[in-house]
Design a protein around this motif. Structure first.
Motif, PDB file in Angstrom:
ATOM      1  N   GLY A 163      33.646  28.624  46.826  1.00 46.55           N
ATOM      2  CA  GLY A 163      33.640  29.690  47.809  1.00 46.55           C
ATOM      3  C   GLY A 163      32.483  30.615  47.546  1.00 46.55           C
ATOM      4  O   GLY A 163      31.414  30.187  47.097  1.00 46.55           O
ATOM      5  N   ASN A 164      32.709  31.906  47.778  1.00 46.87           N
ATOM      6  CA  ASN A 164      31.587  32.844  47.746  1.00 46.87           C
ATOM      7  C   ASN A 164      31.785  34.055  46.846  1.00 46.87           C
ATOM      8  O   ASN A 164      30.886  34.890  46.765  1.00 46.87           O
ATOM      9  CB  ASN A 164      31.312  33.336  49.174  1.00 46.87           C
ATOM     10  N   SER A 165      32.929  34.187  46.197  1.00 50.59           N
ATOM     11  CA  SER A 165      33.178  35.378  45.380  1.00 50.59           C
ATOM     12  C   SER A 165      34.356  35.130  44.464  1.00 50.59           C
ATOM     13  O   SER A 165      35.096  34.147  44.621  1.00 50.59           O
ATOM     14  CB  SER A 165      33.479  36.585  46.279  1.00 50.59           C
ATOM     15  N   GLY A 166      34.563  36.067  43.536  1.00 50.28           N
ATOM     16  CA  GLY A 166      35.727  35.981  42.670  1.00 50.28           C
ATOM     17  C   GLY A 166      37.020  36.159  43.430  1.00 50.28           C
ATOM     18  O   GLY A 166      38.005  35.460  43.180  1.00 50.28           O
ATOM     19  N   ALA A 167      37.036  37.098  44.374  1.00 48.73           N
ATOM     20  CA  ALA A 167      38.245  37.299  45.180  1.00 48.73           C
ATOM     21  C   ALA A 167      38.581  36.035  45.957  1.00 48.73           C
ATOM     22  O   ALA A 167      39.753  35.656  46.072  1.00 48.73           O
ATOM     23  CB  ALA A 167      38.049  38.467  46.141  1.00 48.73           C
ATOM     24  N   GLU A 168      37.573  35.359  46.483  1.00 45.80           N
ATOM     25  CA  GLU A 168      37.828  34.130  47.229  1.00 45.80           C
ATOM     26  C   GLU A 168      38.312  33.010  46.304  1.00 45.80           C
ATOM     27  O   GLU A 168      39.149  32.190  46.694  1.00 45.80           O
ATOM     28  CB  GLU A 168      36.569  33.694  47.970  1.00 45.80           C
ATOM     29  N   ALA A 169      37.802  32.979  45.076  1.00 47.15           N
ATOM     30  CA  ALA A 169      38.301  31.994  44.110  1.00 47.15           C
ATOM     31  C   ALA A 169      39.779  32.236  43.815  1.00 47.15           C
ATOM     32  O   ALA A 169      40.568  31.286  43.695  1.00 47.15           O
ATOM     33  CB  ALA A 169      37.486  32.068  42.821  1.00 47.15           C
ATOM     34  N   VAL A 189      48.277  40.503  43.956  1.00 44.21           N
ATOM     35  CA  VAL A 189      48.494  40.272  42.525  1.00 44.21           C
ATOM     36  C   VAL A 189      47.655  41.230  41.689  1.00 44.21           C
ATOM     37  O   VAL A 189      47.325  40.960  40.536  1.00 44.21           O
ATOM     38  CB  VAL A 189      48.199  38.801  42.147  1.00 44.21           C
ATOM     39  N   ASN A 190      47.320  42.358  42.280  1.00 47.52           N
ATOM     40  CA  ASN A 190      46.549  43.381  41.595  1.00 47.52           C
ATOM     41  C   ASN A 190      47.516  44.368  40.961  1.00 47.52           C
ATOM     42  O   ASN A 190      48.376  44.924  41.641  1.00 47.52           O
ATOM     43  CB  ASN A 190      45.642  44.096  42.612  1.00 47.52           C
ATOM     44  N   GLY A 191      47.377  44.584  39.677  1.00 49.59           N
ATOM     45  CA  GLY A 191      48.324  45.431  38.962  1.00 49.59           C
ATOM     46  C   GLY A 191      48.004  46.903  38.971  1.00 49.59           C
ATOM     47  O   GLY A 191      48.694  47.685  38.319  1.00 49.59           O
ATOM     48  N   GLU A 192      46.968  47.311  39.702  1.00 46.56           N
ATOM     49  CA  GLU A 192      46.599  48.725  39.765  1.00 46.56           C
ATOM     50  C   GLU A 192      47.031  49.304  41.106  1.00 46.56           C
ATOM     51  O   GLU A 192      46.489  48.954  42.158  1.00 46.56           O
ATOM     52  CB  GLU A 192      45.085  48.879  39.581  1.00 46.56           C
ATOM     53  N   GLU A 193      47.998  50.205  41.092  1.00 50.48           N
ATOM     54  CA  GLU A 193      48.570  50.737  42.329  1.00 50.48           C
ATOM     55  C   GLU A 193      47.545  51.509  43.153  1.00 50.48           C
ATOM     56  O   GLU A 193      47.649  51.572  44.385  1.00 50.48           O
ATOM     57  CB  GLU A 193      49.765  51.640  42.002  1.00 50.48           C
ATOM     58  N   CYS A 194      46.543  52.080  42.499  1.00 50.62           N
ATOM     59  CA  CYS A 194      45.553  52.856  43.247  1.00 50.62           C
ATOM     60  C   CYS A 194      44.820  51.981  44.260  1.00 50.62           C
ATOM     61  O   CYS A 194      44.380  52.473  45.308  1.00 50.62           O
ATOM     62  CB  CYS A 194      44.556  53.502  42.291  1.00 50.62           C
ATOM     63  N   PHE A 195      44.682  50.688  43.978  1.00 49.46           N
ATOM     64  CA  PHE A 195      44.027  49.781  44.917  1.00 49.46           C
ATOM     65  C   PHE A 195      44.988  49.286  46.002  1.00 49.46           C
ATOM     66  O   PHE A 195      44.575  48.958  47.111  1.00 49.46           O
ATOM     67  CB  PHE A 195      43.447  48.577  44.183  1.00 49.46           C
ATOM     68  N   ARG A 196      46.268  49.214  45.683  1.00 53.77           N
ATOM     69  CA  ARG A 196      47.261  48.632  46.596  1.00 53.77           C
ATOM     70  C   ARG A 196      47.771  49.627  47.636  1.00 53.77           C
ATOM     71  O   ARG A 196      48.168  49.237  48.732  1.00 53.77           O
ATOM     72  CB  ARG A 196      48.456  48.096  45.804  1.00 53.77           C
ATOM     73  N   ALA A 197      47.782  50.902  47.280  1.00 55.95           N
ATOM     74  CA  ALA A 197      48.427  51.919  48.110  1.00 55.95           C
ATOM     75  C   ALA A 197      47.851  51.939  49.522  1.00 55.95           C
ATOM     76  O   ALA A 197      46.629  52.007  49.719  1.00 55.95           O
ATOM     77  CB  ALA A 197      48.268  53.296  47.470  1.00 55.95           C
ATOM     78  N   GLY A 198      48.737  51.860  50.495  1.00 56.07           N
ATOM     79  CA  GLY A 198      48.344  51.971  51.888  1.00 56.07           C
ATOM     80  C   GLY A 198      47.990  50.665  52.564  1.00 56.07           C
ATOM     81  O   GLY A 198      47.686  50.654  53.767  1.00 56.07           O
ATOM     82  N   HIS A 228      48.278  46.340  35.435  1.00 51.69           N
ATOM     83  CA  HIS A 228      46.896  46.682  35.072  1.00 51.69           C
ATOM     84  C   HIS A 228      45.932  45.508  35.218  1.00 51.69           C
ATOM     85  O   HIS A 228      44.760  45.628  34.846  1.00 51.69           O
ATOM     86  CB  HIS A 228      46.811  47.269  33.661  1.00 51.69           C
ATOM     87  N   GLY A 229      46.403  44.381  35.748  1.00 50.36           N
ATOM     88  CA  GLY A 229      45.487  43.282  36.013  1.00 50.36           C
ATOM     89  C   GLY A 229      44.654  43.576  37.248  1.00 50.36           C
ATOM     90  O   GLY A 229      45.034  44.364  38.115  1.00 50.36           O
ATOM     91  N   PHE A 230      43.503  42.932  37.325  1.00 45.05           N
ATOM     92  CA  PHE A 230      42.640  43.073  38.501  1.00 45.05           C
ATOM     93  C   PHE A 230      42.165  41.689  38.909  1.00 45.05           C
ATOM     94  O   PHE A 230      41.584  40.962  38.103  1.00 45.05           O
ATOM     95  CB  PHE A 230      41.435  43.966  38.203  1.00 45.05           C
ATOM     96  N   HIS A 231      42.392  41.341  40.195  1.00 41.42           N
ATOM     97  CA  HIS A 231      42.036  40.007  40.663  1.00 41.42           C
ATOM     98  C   HIS A 231      41.269  40.019  41.975  1.00 41.42           C
ATOM     99  O   HIS A 231      41.034  38.960  42.557  1.00 41.42           O
ATOM    100  CB  HIS A 231      43.306  39.166  40.820  1.00 41.42           C
ATOM    101  N   GLY A 232      40.870  41.183  42.463  1.00 43.43           N
ATOM    102  CA  GLY A 232      40.131  41.252  43.709  1.00 43.43           C
ATOM    103  C   GLY A 232      40.778  42.195  44.691  1.00 43.43           C
ATOM    104  O   GLY A 232      41.882  42.718  44.450  1.00 43.43           O
ATOM    105  N   LEU A 233      40.112  42.401  45.843  1.00 43.44           N
ATOM    106  CA  LEU A 233      40.563  43.413  46.792  1.00 43.44           C
ATOM    107  C   LEU A 233      40.811  42.866  48.190  1.00 43.44           C
ATOM    108  O   LEU A 233      41.066  43.640  49.112  1.00 43.44           O
ATOM    109  CB  LEU A 233      39.540  44.558  46.849  1.00 43.44           C
ATOM    110  N   THR A 234      40.732  41.546  48.393  1.00 41.16           N
ATOM    111  CA  THR A 234      41.180  40.967  49.649  1.00 41.16           C
ATOM    112  C   THR A 234      42.710  40.933  49.627  1.00 41.16           C
ATOM    113  O   THR A 234      43.332  41.098  48.582  1.00 41.16           O
ATOM    114  CB  THR A 234      40.604  39.567  49.829  1.00 41.16           C
ATOM    115  N   THR A 235      43.325  40.673  50.764  1.00 36.72           N
ATOM    116  CA  THR A 235      44.771  40.889  50.861  1.00 36.72           C
ATOM    117  C   THR A 235      45.566  40.046  49.874  1.00 36.72           C
ATOM    118  O   THR A 235      46.488  40.537  49.223  1.00 36.72           O
ATOM    119  CB  THR A 235      45.254  40.617  52.295  1.00 36.72           C
TER     120      THR A 235
END
Length: 479
Positions: free
Chosen positions: A140-146, A180-189, A168-175
């Protein structure tokens, strides 16, 4: 030629755009490069230039090579960030650069969609050579896509919907990756997301409890978490693998940041003998710092289940996946890693840097821990014992957690021309992920600079704490 419109008066028409003198990239940059921050403010994420200006990071870098930038005054800056890990080989490695010139000059019939070009197969073959228990690759084209690919494949192959991940895991910012992102600051909303459950890194009991429910497709984990730089406890990955196999679920190792030598082994899961993930996600450094690329490595049976018939040949695909430029960059990157001893250098230099920083823990009461693997190092700060420092620390913490780490990052850049980052939102941790090519000279420069900043922080006054008050005021305004 069958169309009169495609034939000029004396023969075939010149292809559109060939010979055009309207576009000159060098001239464009010379004329408008100085507008960079204004253009970003007007047309892109307006908060980025605002943040950079607030902390004094609004530099103008003119060029880069290896582990260094140079600004408009010709001053050099040591890069201990590597573009969030993208620049594993540093910037503009000559082997990768030449490979890209070569692939452009070859004028390949790329991305026809209905043929099989050689470069993707060659890169897949070379990648799988570093993970011999795996069989196939999706590009693919990015880590999030992987990560998205791994999630889709795991859910389809197992027929189960839920994925377990780590706090506290981080796996990308696509939906999907955000699910599976463990940081609530990224998930909120951004809800609703995919069905998921978070467990603490290392909590086998929690993992087994979730697996017993029977609906878990996979467990996704960073062998070393990027947020805070926490390595999986010894034995955890192997024990998790045994549990997952017993419950017919898959182990996904997210190596987007930790892979390709970052931790001193080619993949970070290889630090623990016997661990063989079912799916492995790769990106960042595979690009050579030039062309975005992501890869999902997996077992043959998983791919065969997803692509189970000719009707499903395009059931999961990417328009730019496997493009010639990305594949050439990836092949050149792997050649450099293997031929120039980059992984061994990351292990040796990382051990040296970590040991020299760890020796400072007893010297500075604000410095609480130094940890990591290879050239992925976390420097953690904590509450001091002395009354004066403790009162200042409390002031910062009351305004916003993470401000002290930011106070250290800023003078490292402003006074010592070293670029670093705070490891995550509201974390008092600096993460070092420099290019894997650095050596003793860069270690000396960083440790000397860090020591001077720590001396200032413990001196009872000075510019560092003045800047801290500025950050407190900004945090109060934001809140």
């Amino acid at each position: 030629m069958t169309s009169a419109e495609s034939v000029g008066p004396t023969g075939p028409a010149e292809p559109a755009g060939r010979g055009s003198k309207d576009f000159d990239l060098g001239r464009l940059l010379a004329e408008r490069g100085a507008e960079r921050y204004g253009l970003h403010t007007r047309y892109l994420n307006h908060q980025l230039p605002r943040m950079l200006h607030t902390i004094g990071f609004d530099k103008v870098y003119e060029r880069a090579e290896g582990a260094y930038f140079w600004d408009e005054d010709g001053l050099d800056y040591l890069d201990m960030l590597a573009g969030f890990g993208v620049m594993g080989l540093g910037r503009h490695h000559p082997v990768v650069r030449k490979a890209l010139h070569d692939v452009l000059d070859a004028s390949l019939a790329d991305l026809t969609r209905f043929d099989c070009q050689p470069l993707p197969g060659l890169l897949a073959e070379r990648l799988l050579g570093h993970a011999p228990h795996l069989d196939r690759v999706f590009f693919g084209n990015s880590g999030a896509e992987a990560v998205e690919t791994a999630l889709k494949f795991a859910r389809y192959a197992t027929g189960k919907p839920r994925v377990v991940h780590c706090t506290h895991g981080f796996h990308g910012l696509t939906t999907g990756s955000l699910s599976v992102n463990g940081e609530e600051c990224f998930r909120a909303g951004f809800a609703p997301l995919l069905p998921d459950t978070a467990i603490a890194l290392g909590d086998l009991e929690a993992l087994e409890r979730e697996l017993r429910r029977g609906d878990v497709a996979a467990f996704i984990v960073e062998p070393v978490q990027g947020k805070g730089v926490h390595a999986a406890p010894p034995g955890f990955l192997l024990a998790a693998q045994h549990l997952l196999r017993r419950h017919k679920a898959l182990l996904i190792s997210d190596e987007v940041q930790t892979g390709l030598g970052r931790t001193g082994d080619f993949f970070a899961y290889q630090h623990e003998e016997g661990v063989e993930p079912d799916l492995v996600c790769v990106a960042k450094a595979l690009s050579g710092g030039y062309v975005p690329v992501g890869a999902t490595l997996g077992r043959d049976w998983i791919f065969r289940r997803v692509y189970s018939s000719m009707d499903r040949v395009l059931i999961h695909s990417a328009s730019f996946g496997g493009n010639a430029q990305a594949m050439a960059a990836g092949l050149a990157t792997l050649a450099v890693l293997e031929d120039e001893g980059i992984v061994a250098n990351a292990r040796h230099t990382g051990d040296l840097l970590r040991s020299r920083l760890a020796a400072l823990v007893d010297r500075y009461e604000l410095l609480h821990d130094v940890r990591g693997r290879g050239l992925m190092i976390g420097i953690e700060f904590g509450r001091p014992k002395s009354l004066v420092l403790r009162s200042r620390w409390t002031m910062l913490q009351a305004a916003r957690k993470g401000l002290f780490a930011q106070m250290v990052v800023v003078p490292l850049l402003q006074r010592h021309r070293i670029l670093t980052q705070v490891s995550g939102d509201r974390l008092e941790v600096i993460k070092l992920i420099p290019p894997l090519i650095i050596g003793e000279r860069e270690v000396d420069r960083f440790v000397t600079a860090f020591t001077e900043v720590m001396d200032d922080a413990h001196s009872g006054g000075g510019l560092l704490w003045d800047f801290g008050r500025t950050l407190v005021k900004q945090a109060v305004v934001e809140r």
